[in-house]
Design a protein around this motif. Structure first.
Motif, short mmCIF file in Angstrom:
data_model
loop_
_atom_site.label_atom_id
_atom_site.label_comp_id
_atom_site.label_asym_id
_atom_site.label_seq_id
_atom_site.Cartn_x
_atom_site.Cartn_y
_atom_site.Cartn_z
N ILE A 64 0.85 -1.19 0.00
CA ILE A 64 0.00 0.00 0.00
C ILE A 64 0.89 1.24 0.00
O ILE A 64 1.75 1.39 0.87
CB ILE A 64 -0.93 0.02 1.23
N THR A 65 0.71 2.11 -0.97
CA THR A 65 1.54 3.31 -1.06
C THR A 65 1.13 4.32 0.00
O THR A 65 0.01 4.30 0.52
CB THR A 65 1.43 3.95 -2.45
N PHE A 114 -6.93 1.81 3.27
CA PHE A 114 -6.73 1.41 4.66
C PHE A 114 -6.90 -0.10 4.85
O PHE A 114 -6.87 -0.58 5.99
CB PHE A 114 -7.72 2.13 5.59
N ARG A 115 -7.06 -0.83 3.75
CA ARG A 115 -7.28 -2.26 3.88
C ARG A 115 -6.76 -2.99 2.66
O ARG A 115 -6.90 -2.52 1.53
CB ARG A 115 -8.77 -2.55 4.05
N LEU A 136 -19.12 -6.44 6.56
CA LEU A 136 -19.21 -5.32 7.50
C LEU A 136 -17.88 -4.59 7.60
O LEU A 136 -17.83 -3.37 7.82
CB LEU A 136 -19.62 -5.84 8.88
N LEU A 137 -16.77 -5.32 7.42
CA LEU A 137 -15.44 -4.72 7.56
C LEU A 137 -15.13 -3.72 6.45
O LEU A 137 -14.23 -2.89 6.59
CB LEU A 137 -14.37 -5.81 7.60
N ASP A 138 -15.87 -3.78 5.34
CA ASP A 138 -15.66 -2.81 4.26
C ASP A 138 -15.95 -1.39 4.73
O ASP A 138 -15.41 -0.43 4.19
CB ASP A 138 -16.55 -3.13 3.06
N SER A 139 -16.82 -1.27 5.73
CA SER A 139 -17.20 0.07 6.19
C SER A 139 -16.08 0.77 6.94
O SER A 139 -16.13 2.00 7.13
CB SER A 139 -18.45 -0.01 7.07
N TYR A 140 -15.07 0.04 7.39
CA TYR A 140 -13.96 0.70 8.10
C TYR A 140 -13.28 1.71 7.20
O TYR A 140 -13.16 2.89 7.53
CB TYR A 140 -12.95 -0.32 8.62
N GLN A 141 -12.84 1.28 6.03
CA GLN A 141 -12.18 2.21 5.11
C GLN A 141 -13.16 3.27 4.61
O GLN A 141 -12.80 4.45 4.50
CB GLN A 141 -11.59 1.47 3.92
#
Length: 559
Positions: A198-199, A300-301, A349-354
């Protein structure tokens, strides 16, 4: 300098998945980084019964750090974690910020007055990052956890259902562990970020800064932040624990840049010249110089790996937002990881973190960068703006309630909202100005029982569960909403005092708010019907029990 911990072991909390899956991995979450963000994530996972291992390549917690400000939203989270009282005891409450120009106080920002109706913590707590780390590190004992120091992540390999991580230990040996997820809380030089490809675009600022822990007397207003605006920069005085103790931060003079051996004695004459002749330094216990970067990760992921805190974003120290933003990253991700790991939500659900935290970081980077450039610019025009205009604008703005409230919400991070999140749904009919889905639900003091006393609603909210707040109508019957023990319902009784308090935040008539565990509104509307709430939960694949598909397509069963 770092001190060594007196203990070193890992969490052994139960994992709520099938027996075969439990034997397939060593831990639910590998947390890389033992700073504030990693410690917050470890505590939040531990109290939710999620297995976690926390590692750090350093030998122990940092003894001296630059971060000093703990804002209202962080203290609200600390309160739920049970460490706010400890933090308040160790820190100094800053009820205001004073702006000085040419030895004269030109403006004061009354933080306590600005936030008294916004948060139970209407101030900035002056508490060093090292103390924050110590408090959270000690609290890990409650979950049978501690950071494994001298342990470095050197390789990761992502599989469909886990991450294989290679760790280098203090004696040079390596070991491999299998984790369901990896959280990169390992700072600006994040191994998780680099190993994930990840840059981290951005650049360092050209200025060199200094930080000094001092004992000093002078014009500074005790227990408040003091900002000295200069033609060629600024000096910040943060009150510290102890008599006449101040942390001083400023820009290193040009003549001293490029040297590694600068001493405080070379800097202090310039500080005294600008801050007033009555300023006297009795002692300097720590002095350091450093550069500041402004960067944000492109994402972020990466599948099962997440970035939080400085691993995801670094920016100028304007407003003291850095450490607090990382802590909120952890608070946002923890409840989502816990539901997924325990089989109570699908991995989507974890997609909502980013989706929620990346925009926050980008806005923060943009705003702090603009403010920082204006404050540190060495042009004569910028110098005049600092010393002749900024303080006057602030002094004028502080005479109006709306600017004061907005300023507090911005600095305290209580104004952060996720209205564009895929989890945020506002139904038609709410009055203009009422809280919307994605907002942090406002702090209210209400009668929660008919003819009962006025209570702090925040203290009644369980942040390990969803909370349903219902006003102006009966609450759905027990068991009608498919969350089981993941839900707490709060039916606000009709009462003139309650009506006035609700009207203060523009809530009137029938309304309901389904709060996520982190206190942000997930679903908001007027008529509360169990079918509508259940439909929302179904759309987001959140369930109290039963089988929920995980990212690999297998199933996890809640205990």
């Amino acid at each position: 300098m770092r001190w060594r911990p007196r203990f070193c072991f890992i969490c052994t909390s139960k994992l709520s998945s099938t027996a075969s899956e439990r034997s397939a991995i060593d831990t639910d979450v590998l947390i890389v980084g033992g700073g504030p963000t990693g410690l917050m994530l470890a505590n939040q996972l531990g109290r939710r019964g999620v297995r976690a291992i926390a590692i750090d390549r350093h030998s122990g917690p940092a003894q001296q750090t630059r971060a000093m400000a703990v804002h209202a939203r962080t203290l609200e989270i600390y309160s739920k974690l049970g460490i706010a009282e400890r933090a308040l005891k160790l820190g100094r409450r800053g009820n205001g910020a004073n702006m000085w120009v040419e030895g004269r106080r030109a403006a004061r920002i009354p933080l306590g007055d600005m936030g008294k109706s916004v948060s139970p913590f209407p101030f900035v707590l002056m508490l060093g990052q090292d103390d924050n780390e110590r408090i959270m590190g000690e609290h890990l004992r409650n979950w049978g956890m501690a950071v494994q120091w001298n342990t470095e992540l050197i390789a990761i390999k992502q599989e469909p259902d886990h991450v294989a991580a290679t760790l280098k230990q203090a004696d040079g040996s390596t070991r491999k562990i299998r984790a369901a997820y990896v959280a990169g809380c390992d700072g600006g030089r994040s191994a998780v970020r680099e190993l994930s490809g990840i840059t981290f675009p951005g650049a360092p600022y050209e200025h060199v800064f200094f930080v000094a822990d001092t004992e000093a007397t002078g014009s500074m207003v005790a227990d408040e932040l003091n900002v000295y605006l200069l033609l060629d920069g600024f000096h910040l005085f943060f009150p510290m624990r102890g008599k006449d103790r101040w942390r001083v931060i400023g820009i290193l003079p040009k003549a001293l840049r490029g040297r590694d051996d600068v001493r405080f004695e070379e800097v202090s004459p310039g500080i005294r010249h600008e801050a007033g002749a009555n300023l006297a330094f009795k002692e300097c216990s720590w002095f350091s110089t450093y550069r500041i970067h402004h960067r944000a990760a492109e994402r972020f992921r990466d599948r099962r790996c997440f970035l939080l805190g400085d691993a995801a974003h670094v920016h100028s120290p304007m407003g003291g937002q850095g450490m607090n933003t990382g802590l909120q990253d952890a608070y946002n991700l923890a409840w989502k990881l816990a539901l997924v790991v325990k089989g109570r939500a699908a991995a989507g659900l974890l997609d909502s973190y980013q989706a929620e935290r990346l925009p926050v970081a980008q806005r923060l980077l943009s705003t702090t960068d603009r403010a920082f450039v204006a404050v540190v610019s060495e042009s004569w025009l910028a110098g005049l703006f600092r010393t002749r205009v900024i303080a006057r604008i602030v002094a004028l703005a502080m005479t109006f309630e709306r600017p004061k409230r907005l300023a507090f919400q911005t600095v305290s991070q209580t104004g952060i909202a996720y209205r564009e999140s895929p989890l945020s749904e506002t139904l038609p009919g709410l009055p203009s100005g009422a809280p919307r889905a994605g907002d942090r639900f406002p702090w209210l003091q209400l009668k929660l029982r008919e003819n009962g006393p006025v209570e702090d609603l925040y203290q009644k909210l369980d942040d390990t569960r969803f909370n349903l707040i219902v006003t102006g109508q009966p609450a759905p019957s027990s068991g009608a909403i498919a969350l089981g023990d993941l839900l707490r319902t709060h039916a606000i009784p009709g009462d003139p005092a309650n009506d006035r308090e609700l009207a203060r935040v523009r809530i009137s008539g029938p309304a309901f708010y389904l709060l996520r565990p982190d206190g942000h509104v997930g679903l908001a509307g007027t008529r509360c019907e169990a079918e509508g709430v259940n439909a929302y939960l179904t759309r987001h694949q959140i369930r109290p029990d039963g089988e929920t598909p995980n990212a690999a397509g297998s199933t996890l069963r809640a205990a």
